[in-house]
Design a protein around this motif. Structure first.
Motif, PDB file in Angstrom:
ATOM      1  N   TYR A 282     -46.643 135.124  31.876  1.00 23.22           N
ATOM      2  CA  TYR A 282     -47.275 134.617  30.694  1.00 23.22           C
ATOM      3  C   TYR A 282     -47.778 133.161  31.210  1.00 23.22           C
ATOM      4  N   GLN A 283     -48.988 132.822  30.579  1.00 18.59           N
ATOM      5  CA  GLN A 283     -49.556 131.326  30.882  1.00 18.59           C
ATOM      6  C   GLN A 283     -48.785 130.365  30.078  1.00 18.59           C
ATOM      7  N   VAL A 284     -48.246 129.412  31.022  1.00 19.79           N
ATOM      8  CA  VAL A 284     -47.505 128.247  30.254  1.00 19.79           C
ATOM      9  C   VAL A 284     -47.949 127.040  30.964  1.00 19.79           C
ATOM     10  N   ASN A 285     -48.920 125.817  30.164  1.00 18.01           N
ATOM     11  CA  ASN A 285     -49.027 124.848  30.981  1.00 18.01           C
ATOM     12  C   ASN A 285     -50.167 124.987  32.117  1.00 18.01           C
ATOM     13  N   LYS A 293     -41.667 136.499  25.894  1.00 20.02           N
ATOM     14  CA  LYS A 293     -42.398 135.660  24.519  1.00 20.02           C
ATOM     15  C   LYS A 293     -41.741 135.914  23.129  1.00 20.02           C
ATOM     16  N   GLY A 297     -42.376 130.440  21.110  1.00 24.03           N
ATOM     17  CA  GLY A 297     -42.669 130.169  22.668  1.00 24.03           C
ATOM     18  C   GLY A 297     -42.462 131.221  23.629  1.00 24.03           C
ATOM     19  N   VAL A 298     -42.355 130.666  24.765  1.00 29.09           N
ATOM     20  CA  VAL A 298     -41.987 131.515  26.010  1.00 29.09           C
ATOM     21  C   VAL A 298     -40.685 130.973  26.608  1.00 29.09           C
ATOM     22  N   GLU A 300     -38.901 130.811  29.639  1.00 26.85           N
ATOM     23  CA  GLU A 300     -39.183 130.886  31.262  1.00 26.85           C
ATOM     24  C   GLU A 300     -37.983 131.156  32.103  1.00 26.85           C
ATOM     25  N   ASN A 303     -36.961 128.636  34.676  1.00 28.34           N
ATOM     26  CA  ASN A 303     -36.715 127.378  34.247  1.00 28.34           C
ATOM     27  C   ASN A 303     -35.094 126.831  33.747  1.00 28.34           C
TER      28      ASN A 303
END
Length: 363
Positions: A282-285, A293, A297-298, A300, A303
């Motif tokens: 997914y696209q994050v920042n 997802k 939010g996602v 990560e 992370n």
């Protein structure tokens, strides 16, 4: 009175230079070891002979690296847990490829197996010129029955059969130069994220299997727990494992020195790792990340503020993979081998027909 003649001063021999094609030592050992050698020359166990020049001892690491890159190596990982905990997804995420079975769940038309099955899938993966034959052993049916009594027995049997296959190859008079290694080096045990306590099935499985294989417990789908619930659950699991006398990898008794103990203590305090697996990006920042997802939010995967997947990956692959193989060979396999040869009198040849031969179709 006779004149004192000073001793003859001999010129020191020229010290040969380190060859230009040999890079700096990757082991941190200087090219001239001074008086801190390995005891050669009769200076006792604490000292050694001073080297007069470069020998090339430090190239052994490079020699080993080249040989490993040519031959490659094996790593066999078993995943155990109830259906729907994301076992296959997590393994695929660990190795960033589709190395596990598509799914361990069951469709409406598919019957749940009456007994635990053992399914092994092998792939050769390569990174930086290093080849690894990775075998993922799945155990569909585990914990999915109404009566799960002794459901660990097929898994224990499979692990011992791999030790038997290796032993048969070892005791052959004309054995292979490189014995195929199908022994299970690591067992990832997936704990349901209940937030309460371990199930009796969990403790019984780990109690029986920790004697024959390296068990690494993980809390599956940890994104279903809040931060407080996760930390409290981790503490409960560690306490219950301690009370039950279950030792998971890395075992305290196998720490080789103070440095090992210090590193492994930090790992033991962080276990069981609360993980999340996903093979979707997914696209994050502005960055593409692996994650799950949700409406808010996602999550990560990599992370460290979201889950402990990165810690598990670093521990399992980047720091302890070789040690997992060594503990399997030097501890678990040697225990099986000693018992097997002792029961067999240590003299008679092992029968060529073993139950493991029936498993060939699954490998």
């Amino acid at each position: 009175m006779s004149e004192i003649v000073p001793p003859e001063v001999r010129p020191k021999p020229a010290v040969p230079a380190k060859p230009s094609h040999v890079g700096p030592s990757s082991t941190g050992i200087p090219s001239a070891l001074g008086s801190q050698g390995s005891g050669v020359g009769g200076h006792g166990s604490g000292g050694g002979s001073a080297l007069l020049g470069y020998i090339g001892i430090d190239t052994i690491i490079e020699q080993m690296r080249k040989k490993t890159m040519k031959t490659g190596f094996d790593f066999n990982i078993m995943v155990v847990g109830s259906s729907g905990l994301g076992k296959s997804t997590l393994v695929n995420t660990l190795f960033k490829s589709q190395v596990s079975r598509k799914s361990s769940g069951w469709s409406r038309d598919e019957k749940i197996p009456k007994t635990v099955e053992i399914k092994a899938v092998s792939h050769v993966i390569e990174e930086g010129g290093v080849k690894m034959k990775l075998t993922v052993i799945d155990t569909p049916g585990f914990g999915d029955q109404i009566n799960n009594e002794n459901c660990w027995e097929p898994i224990s049997k499979y692990i011992n059969e791999q030790y038997e296959k290796f032993l048969k190859e070892e005791v052959n008079i004309a054995r292979k130069k490189r014995i195929p290694d199908t022994r299970v080096h690591c067992c990832l045990y997936f704990i349901c994220p209940t937030g309460h306590s371990l199930r009796q099935l969990d403790t019984e499985f780990m109690k029986h299997l920790s004697r024959v294989v390296n068990i690494i417990p993980v809390i599956a789908k940890s994104d279903t727990l809040t931060v407080e619930e996760k930390n409290e659950f981790k503490q409960k699991v560690r306490k219950e494992l301690e009370i039950s006398g279950i030792e998971f990898y890395p075992q305290k008794e196998f720490d080789e020195d103070l440095e090992d103990k210090s590193d492994n203590d930090k790992i033991r305090e962080a276990m069981p790792f609360a993980v999340v697996g996903s093979d979707k990006e997914y696209q994050v920042n502005g960055k593409r990340v692996l994650g799950r997802k949700t409406p808010w939010g996602v999550v990560e995967v990599e992370n460290p503020n979201h889950c402990e997947f990165a810690q598990l990956r670093d521990f399992l692959i980047r720091s302890h993979l070789q040690d997992l193989k060594e503990v399997t060979h030097n501890i678990h396999y040697e225990t099986y081998r000693a018992k097997r040869l002792n029961d067999n009198g240590g003299l008679h040849p092992i029968s060529s027909a073993t139950p493991s031969d029936t498993q060939e179709s699954n490998l």
